[in-house]
Write a protein that holds these residues in place. Structure first.
Motif, PDB file in Angstrom:
ATOM      1  N   GLU A   1      17.050   5.089 106.271  1.00 20.70           N
ATOM      2  CA  GLU A   1      18.132   4.133 106.037  1.00 20.70           C
ATOM      3  C   GLU A   1      18.784   3.690 107.337  1.00 20.70           C
ATOM      4  O   GLU A   1      19.313   2.570 107.428  1.00 20.70           O
ATOM      5  N   THR A   2      18.748   4.541 108.346  1.00 21.76           N
ATOM      6  CA  THR A   2      19.378   4.212 109.629  1.00 21.76           C
ATOM      7  C   THR A   2      18.553   3.237 110.457  1.00 21.76           C
ATOM      8  O   THR A   2      19.044   2.730 111.474  1.00 21.76           O
ATOM      9  N   ASP A   3      17.336   2.963 110.049  1.00 18.27           N
ATOM     10  CA  ASP A   3      16.467   2.051 110.802  1.00 18.27           C
ATOM     11  C   ASP A   3      16.800   0.603 110.431  1.00 18.27           C
ATOM     12  O   ASP A   3      16.068  -0.068 109.718  1.00 18.27           O
ATOM     13  N   ARG A   4      17.928   0.129 110.941  1.00 17.86           N
ATOM     14  CA  ARG A   4      18.394  -1.215 110.593  1.00 17.86           C
ATOM     15  C   ARG A   4      17.445  -2.292 111.136  1.00 17.86           C
ATOM     16  O   ARG A   4      17.203  -3.302 110.471  1.00 17.86           O
ATOM     17  N   LEU A   5      16.923  -2.079 112.330  1.00 15.09           N
ATOM     18  CA  LEU A   5      15.998  -3.059 112.905  1.00 15.09           C
ATOM     19  C   LEU A   5      14.749  -3.175 112.053  1.00 15.09           C
ATOM     20  O   LEU A   5      14.314  -4.284 111.712  1.00 15.09           O
ATOM     21  N   GLY A   6      14.165  -2.030 111.687  1.00 13.66           N
ATOM     22  CA  GLY A   6      12.955  -2.035 110.869  1.00 13.66           C
ATOM     23  C   GLY A   6      13.185  -2.685 109.514  1.00 13.66           C
ATOM     24  O   GLY A   6      12.380  -3.508 109.061  1.00 13.66           O
ATOM     25  N   HIS A   7      14.294  -2.325 108.874  1.00 15.26           N
ATOM     26  CA  HIS A   7      14.617  -2.936 107.585  1.00 15.26           C
ATOM     27  C   HIS A   7      14.843  -4.434 107.734  1.00 15.26           C
ATOM     28  O   HIS A   7      14.387  -5.232 106.902  1.00 15.26           O
ATOM     29  N   GLY A   8      15.539  -4.805 108.789  1.00 10.69           N
ATOM     30  CA  GLY A   8      15.810  -6.220 109.006  1.00 10.69           C
ATOM     31  C   GLY A   8      14.548  -7.028 109.202  1.00 10.69           C
ATOM     32  O   GLY A   8      14.401  -8.134 108.650  1.00 10.69           O
ATOM     33  N   LEU A   9      13.610  -6.482 109.963  1.00 11.50           N
ATOM     34  CA  LEU A   9      12.340  -7.179 110.191  1.00 11.50           C
ATOM     35  C   LEU A   9      11.550  -7.320 108.889  1.00 11.50           C
ATOM     36  O   LEU A   9      10.905  -8.342 108.651  1.00 11.50           O
TER      37      LEU A   9
END
Length: 205
Positions: A144-152
């Motif tokens: 859940e903390t991987d905001r960049l990955g989720h955003g991409l």
């Protein structure tokens, strides 16, 4: 070469298990094409299953070897993807299976993301439904903390929706139906903007 390395690691792990008989790569059970899967996928599943079974017996060196192997497979897949070669899919699938077998979820998430990209941008295998499935799998695998990955991932899902809109418009689909894809694209892109860190300038652009 990759399969040989994984087979050697599996055999060493089995030999370290006092409850398991000694086994060599020649003695290791082989899957049969009669299982109904293409040979490449059959071997990938077989190796992944065997690696999962011995994951608790892997040493630090084993895991480092596996990380180096999957990094090489991922890099080669990236080269083939940039060249527009559909063969990148097999490399990403093999890398994904190995990462999943040893619990490397970050690596597996990256593989799933690039599989989505391959199915979206490579004309020879273009399949937006499959691309969408892989992007969603990448989201599922990420912390859940991987905001960049989720955003991409959400940005890429937005591109899938946008391409569906373009396809629908080009094929003369009713405007109301086509616009639903456009609305979905806007929603997904908006979600991506919410998630992407402020310093991810290239991705925000």
């Amino acid at each position: 070469r990759a399969r040989s390395i994984v087979e050697q690691i599996v055999c060493r792990a089995l030999q370290r298990d006092s409850n398991a008989p000694s086994i060599s790569t020649e003695q290791a059970p082989r899957p049969s094409p009669s299982d109904g899967m293409p040979e490449g996928k059959l071997w990938t599943k077989d190796l992944a299953d065997r690696l999962t079974a011995v994951a608790d017996n892997l040493t630090f060196d084993d895991r480092n070897t596996i990380r180096s192997l999957t990094a090489s497979l991922h890099s080669l897949g990236g080269i083939q993807l940039e060249r527009g070669e559909p063969t990148c899919v097999a490399l990403y699938e093999e890398c994904l299976a190995i990462d999943m077998a040893v619990g490397e979820q970050a690596g597996a998430a990256a593989c799933a993301f690039h599989l989505g990209h391959a199915y979206r941008v490579l004309s020879a295998i273009r399949d937006l439904t499959t691309a969408e499935r892989w992007y969603l799998k990448s989201i599922e695998l990420r912390q859940e903390t991987d905001r960049l990955g989720h955003g991409l991932c959400y940005s890429s899902l937005g591109m899938v929706a946008l391409e569906r809109f373009a396809d629908a418009f080009a094929n003369g689909v009713k405007e109301a139906e086509a616009v639903t894809h456009l609305h979905a694209a806007l929603t997904l892109m908006g979600r991506a903007l919410e998630l992407l860190p402020a310093d991810a300038l290239n991705d925000l652009a």
